[in-house]
Design a protein around this motif. Structure first.
Motif, PDB file in Angstrom:
ATOM      1  N   GLY A  61       0.817  -1.207   0.000  1.00  0.00           N
ATOM      2  CA  GLY A  61       0.000   0.000   0.000  1.00  0.00           C
ATOM      3  C   GLY A  61       0.850   1.256   0.000  1.00  0.00           C
ATOM      4  N   ASP A  62       0.369   2.275  -0.677  1.00  0.00           N
ATOM      5  CA  ASP A  62       1.061   3.568  -0.719  1.00  0.00           C
ATOM      6  C   ASP A  62       0.893   4.279   0.622  1.00  0.00           C
ATOM      7  OD1 ASP A  62       1.365   6.544  -1.218  1.00  0.00           O
ATOM      8  OD2 ASP A  62       1.909   5.746  -3.191  1.00  0.00           O
ATOM      9  N   VAL A  63       2.000   4.790   1.162  1.00  0.00           N
ATOM     10  CA  VAL A  63       1.978   5.466   2.460  1.00  0.00           C
ATOM     11  C   VAL A  63       0.980   6.630   2.459  1.00  0.00           C
ATOM     12  CG1 VAL A  63       3.383   6.828   4.070  1.00  0.00           C
ATOM     13  CG2 VAL A  63       4.328   4.776   3.044  1.00  0.00           C
ATOM     14  N   GLY A  64       0.738   7.188   1.280  1.00  0.00           N
ATOM     15  CA  GLY A  64      -0.213   8.287   1.196  1.00  0.00           C
ATOM     16  C   GLY A  64      -1.591   7.924   1.703  1.00  0.00           C
ATOM     17  N   LYS A  65      -1.946   6.620   1.644  1.00  0.00           N
ATOM     18  CA  LYS A  65      -3.246   6.189   2.161  1.00  0.00           C
ATOM     19  C   LYS A  65      -3.379   6.488   3.656  1.00  0.00           C
ATOM     20  CE  LYS A  65      -5.198   2.556  -0.753  1.00  0.00           C
ATOM     21  NZ  LYS A  65      -5.763   1.192  -0.755  1.00  0.00           N
ATOM     22  N   ILE A  66      -2.266   6.323   4.388  1.00  0.00           N
ATOM     23  CA  ILE A  66      -2.282   6.600   5.829  1.00  0.00           C
ATOM     24  C   ILE A  66      -2.597   8.069   6.071  1.00  0.00           C
ATOM     25  CG2 ILE A  66      -0.889   6.659   7.933  1.00  0.00           C
ATOM     26  CD1 ILE A  66       0.750   4.352   6.769  1.00  0.00           C
ATOM     27  N   PHE A  67      -1.930   8.934   5.290  1.00  0.00           N
ATOM     28  CA  PHE A  67      -2.138  10.373   5.463  1.00  0.00           C
ATOM     29  C   PHE A  67      -3.547  10.785   5.058  1.00  0.00           C
ATOM     30  CE2 PHE A  67       2.615  10.471   4.294  1.00  0.00           C
ATOM     31  CZ  PHE A  67       2.972  10.166   5.602  1.00  0.00           C
ATOM     32  N   ASP A  68      -4.050  10.175   3.977  1.00  0.00           N
ATOM     33  CA  ASP A  68      -5.397  10.498   3.496  1.00  0.00           C
ATOM     34  C   ASP A  68      -6.438  10.125   4.543  1.00  0.00           C
ATOM     35  OD1 ASP A  68      -6.952  11.569   1.372  1.00  0.00           O
ATOM     36  OD2 ASP A  68      -7.589   9.548   0.813  1.00  0.00           O
ATOM     37  N   PHE A  69      -6.276   8.924   5.110  1.00  0.00           N
ATOM     38  CA  PHE A  69      -7.188   8.477   6.169  1.00  0.00           C
ATOM     39  C   PHE A  69      -7.118   9.410   7.379  1.00  0.00           C
ATOM     40  CE2 PHE A  69      -7.621   6.142  10.185  1.00  0.00           C
ATOM     41  CZ  PHE A  69      -8.917   5.667  10.076  1.00  0.00           C
ATOM     42  N   THR A  70      -5.899   9.734   7.799  1.00  0.00           N
ATOM     43  CA  THR A  70      -5.727  10.587   8.969  1.00  0.00           C
ATOM     44  C   THR A  70      -6.341  11.964   8.735  1.00  0.00           C
ATOM     45  OG1 THR A  70      -3.687   9.412   9.526  1.00  0.00           O
ATOM     46  CG2 THR A  70      -4.036  11.534  10.580  1.00  0.00           C
ATOM     47  N   ALA A  71      -6.255  12.450   7.507  1.00  0.00           N
ATOM     48  CA  ALA A  71      -6.871  13.741   7.182  1.00  0.00           C
ATOM     49  C   ALA A  71      -8.389  13.672   7.335  1.00  0.00           C
ATOM     50  CB  ALA A  71      -6.500  14.159   5.764  1.00  0.00           C
ATOM     51  N   GLY A  72      -8.973  12.529   6.966  1.00  0.00           N
ATOM     52  CA  GLY A  72     -10.412  12.353   7.146  1.00  0.00           C
ATOM     53  C   GLY A  72     -10.808  12.358   8.607  1.00  0.00           C
ATOM     54  N   VAL A  73      -9.997  11.659   9.431  1.00  0.00           N
ATOM     55  CA  VAL A  73     -10.235  11.662  10.877  1.00  0.00           C
ATOM     56  C   VAL A  73     -10.083  13.070  11.429  1.00  0.00           C
ATOM     57  CG1 VAL A  73      -9.446  10.748  13.099  1.00  0.00           C
ATOM     58  CG2 VAL A  73      -9.399   9.282  11.076  1.00  0.00           C
ATOM     59  N   ALA A  74      -9.020  13.757  10.974  1.00  0.00           N
ATOM     60  CA  ALA A  74      -8.730  15.097  11.470  1.00  0.00           C
ATOM     61  C   ALA A  74      -9.802  16.108  11.073  1.00  0.00           C
ATOM     62  CB  ALA A  74      -7.363  15.551  10.956  1.00  0.00           C
ATOM     63  N   ALA A  75     -10.435  15.896   9.918  1.00  0.00           N
ATOM     64  CA  ALA A  75     -11.489  16.811   9.486  1.00  0.00           C
ATOM     65  C   ALA A  75     -12.642  16.810  10.481  1.00  0.00           C
ATOM     66  CB  ALA A  75     -11.987  16.425   8.093  1.00  0.00           C
ATOM     67  N   VAL A  76     -13.055  15.609  10.894  1.00  0.00           N
ATOM     68  CA  VAL A  76     -14.137  15.518  11.885  1.00  0.00           C
ATOM     69  C   VAL A  76     -13.664  16.067  13.223  1.00  0.00           C
ATOM     70  CG1 VAL A  76     -15.656  13.943  13.135  1.00  0.00           C
ATOM     71  CG2 VAL A  76     -15.173  13.543  10.720  1.00  0.00           C
ATOM     72  N   SER A  77     -12.433  15.745  13.593  1.00  0.00           N
ATOM     73  CA  SER A  77     -11.868  16.245  14.846  1.00  0.00           C
ATOM     74  C   SER A  77     -11.963  17.759  14.921  1.00  0.00           C
ATOM     75  CB  SER A  77     -10.399  15.799  14.967  1.00  0.00           C
ATOM     76  OG  SER A  77      -9.730  16.487  16.003  1.00  0.00           O
ATOM     77  N   GLU A  78     -11.584  18.409  13.829  1.00  0.00           N
ATOM     78  CA  GLU A  78     -11.599  19.878  13.812  1.00  0.00           C
ATOM     79  C   GLU A  78     -13.026  20.425  13.792  1.00  0.00           C
ATOM     80  OE1 GLU A  78      -9.742  23.505  11.070  1.00  0.00           O
ATOM     81  OE2 GLU A  78      -8.869  21.493  10.978  1.00  0.00           O
ATOM     82  N   LEU A  79     -13.901  19.775  13.037  1.00  0.00           N
ATOM     83  CA  LEU A  79     -15.282  20.252  12.927  1.00  0.00           C
ATOM     84  C   LEU A  79     -16.024  20.212  14.261  1.00  0.00           C
ATOM     85  CD1 LEU A  79     -16.316  18.632   9.528  1.00  0.00           C
ATOM     86  CD2 LEU A  79     -16.314  21.094  10.029  1.00  0.00           C
ATOM     87  N   VAL A  80     -15.729  19.211  15.097  1.00  0.00           N
ATOM     88  CA  VAL A  80     -16.445  19.067  16.367  1.00  0.00           C
ATOM     89  C   VAL A  80     -15.583  19.451  17.570  1.00  0.00           C
ATOM     90  CG1 VAL A  80     -17.941  17.287  15.418  1.00  0.00           C
ATOM     91  CG2 VAL A  80     -15.852  16.613  16.610  1.00  0.00           C
ATOM     92  N   ASP A  81     -14.337  19.883  17.302  1.00  0.00           N
ATOM     93  CA  ASP A  81     -13.417  20.344  18.345  1.00  0.00           C
ATOM     94  C   ASP A  81     -13.155  19.270  19.398  1.00  0.00           C
ATOM     95  OD1 ASP A  81     -11.712  22.166  19.562  1.00  0.00           O
ATOM     96  OD2 ASP A  81     -13.286  23.028  20.822  1.00  0.00           O
ATOM     97  N   VAL A  82     -12.857  18.061  18.926  1.00  0.00           N
ATOM     98  CA  VAL A  82     -12.454  16.963  19.810  1.00  0.00           C
ATOM     99  C   VAL A  82     -11.075  16.501  19.344  1.00  0.00           C
ATOM    100  CG1 VAL A  82     -12.967  14.637  20.634  1.00  0.00           C
ATOM    101  CG2 VAL A  82     -14.834  16.239  20.190  1.00  0.00           C
ATOM    102  N   PRO A  83     -10.054  16.546  20.198  1.00  0.00           N
ATOM    103  CA  PRO A  83      -8.680  16.268  19.756  1.00  0.00           C
ATOM    104  C   PRO A  83      -8.376  14.795  19.505  1.00  0.00           C
ATOM    105  CG  PRO A  83      -8.719  16.620  22.118  1.00  0.00           C
ATOM    106  CD  PRO A  83     -10.109  16.922  21.632  1.00  0.00           C
TER     107      PRO A  83
END
Length: 454
Positions: free
Chosen positions: A180-202
């Protein structure tokens, strides 16, 4: 491709040299390496598997026992595990039995079949309830890590919210196969981080590993996201539903399941409907209005759709639930409902990610006003009674008992081929699964006694 599993399945029926040649060919389908190197890899895999098989001949009979799987001789797909239907619910109840056999205490554990677990903390000043939940990425979103990360994070936060807790942290666990391309890890983490930022939960912790280490070829991506929440009030678990309560439902536009349906059936515009944090916003509004303590039960319409949730609530509490089909349909986002109807998918049999609240009549208006103030539509869709069964009042006035299918409503072409009907030998399958669960508990007890020196 799981090389270890591939070898284990063929070791007894293939000549070892033939198996080595066969495996090396499969390896070169995934890796751009020489034939000589692929043969060395194949030889190493075969050697490792053969070495582990020597454990069967070891002198330590107890070690042999605990390293052998208490097989049910029933495959995951046969039993419908993960498909959110009758087979899946049965297996989850067996998991709950193993958990309950530990005799550890908690306020809410898997035996209640709730979305999250709850323990009461020892706090010197006031009562503090800690809720934890974990969800896995939708299996068909492996090729779309951002969407997978976004929706699995929403899912675990929903599981916190429906227990009446306020989310305070997020944890992420990522597994990507060797190619698997390492970029998949970053893409997934960005998806998690998007929700984290939207609801202000770290996001506070996590883990990153390969699927199967060196033994699995390909780029399959699997992961899980967990979360923790706190509350000063007891949990709003399903068992709180009471005769006379009113059932409220927020508009559902779906999450991982609806996204998967849209992707694999070509309804790409529906994906935008799913990208929101309405559920968490509605829950937060209830916190702000100090209504959580007065709500009898909260759940999310996910596992097997409303059919599955209604069945589990009734089965867990013993109460009856009466739903009105016309009102439920109005609480499915229009674009999502249109897609489901065009694909002949039962809206009551898939996860729409609605928030379902069971509340006493005197606070119905307060709850509706609080949720509406967060910009989320909400409506009354039913009542709780003493019938002991979940009943659907259809648009023509007739009624049906809400029973979960063996699998949730089929929402992709391959799921339609697999089907939703209950196998004729389901009762025999359950007996085998029960025996495997009992054997697992027995093994646990033996190991505990051994460690404790008994």
């Amino acid at each position: 491709m799981d090389m270890e599993g591939y070898v284990r399945q063929r070791l007894d029926s293939y000549n070892e040299n033939d198996l080595k040649d066969l495996l090396s060919q499969r390896i070169r389908e995934y890796k751009n390496i020489s034939q000589d190197k692929s043969l060395l890899m194949a030889e190493s895999v075969i050697d490792e598997v053969k070495t582990t098989l020597n454990l069967k001949n070891a002198d330590d009979s107890f070690l042999k026992e605990i390293t052998e799987v208490p097989k049910a001789d029933i495959a995951m797909g046969e039993m419908g595990v993960g498909s959110r239907g009758a087979g899946d619910f049965f297996v989850h109840r067996k998991i709950a039995e193993i958990v309950s056999s530990t005799n550890t205490s908690s306020l809410v554990n898997p035996s209640e079949q709730d979305d999250g677990g709850v323990v009461k903390a020892n706090s010197p000043n006031d009562e503090l309830y800690i809720t934890t939940a974990v969800d896995g990425i939708h299996s068909r979103l492996s090729e779309y890590p951002f969407l997978g990360g976004f929706h699995v994070t929403r899912a675990t936060l929903r599981d916190i919210c429906v227990m009446g807790a306020d989310p305070v942290s997020i944890l992420s666990d990522v597994h990507l196969a060797d190619d698997g391309d390492v970029g998949k890890i970053f893409d997934f983490t960005a998806g998690v981080a998007a929700v984290s930022e939207l609801v202000d939960v770290p996001i506070v912790a996590g883990s990153t590993l390969r699927v199967g280490g060196d033994m699995v070829l390909g780029d399959r991506f699997v992961s899980a996201v967990g979360s923790v929440g706190v509350s000063n009030y007891p949990p709003t678990a399903r068992k709180g539903a009471t005769d006379g309560d009113i059932i409220l439902l927020t508009e559902g536009s779906g999450g991982g399941t609806i996204t998967t349906t849209a992707l694999y059936n070509g309804f790409f515009d529906v994906i935008w409907d799913t990208l929101n944090v309405n559920f968490v916003q509605a829950s937060h509004a209830l916190f702000e209005a100090d209504l959580i303590k007065d709500i009898h039960a909260i759940t999310d319409v996910t596992n097997g759709g409303l059919r599955g949730d209604a069945h589990e609530i009734s089965n867990t509490t013993g109460v009856g639930l009466e739903f009105y089909e016309e009102k439920i349909r109005k609480m499915v986002a229009p674009n999502v409902l249109n897609m489901l109807e065009k694909l002949d998918i039962d809206p009551l049999g898939v996860s729409t990610d609605s928030l379902m609240l069971i509340v006493p009549p005197e606070i119905v208006d307060d709850v509706k006003n609080a949720v509406s103030s967060a910009g989320v539509d909400i409506s009354e869709i039913g009542v709780v009674n003493t019938s002991g069964e979940p009943i659907l009042i259809k648009e023509d006035g007739s009624s049906d008992k809400l029973v979960p299918l063996f699998r949730e409503a089929a929402y992709t072409k391959i799921k339609k081929l697999v089907g939703e009907t209950t196998p004729e030998d389901f009762e025999i399958m359950k007996e085998k699964v029960q025996k495997a669960s009992d054997n697992a508990i027995c093994k646990k007890e033996k190991v505990i006694n051994h460690i404790r020196g008994n």
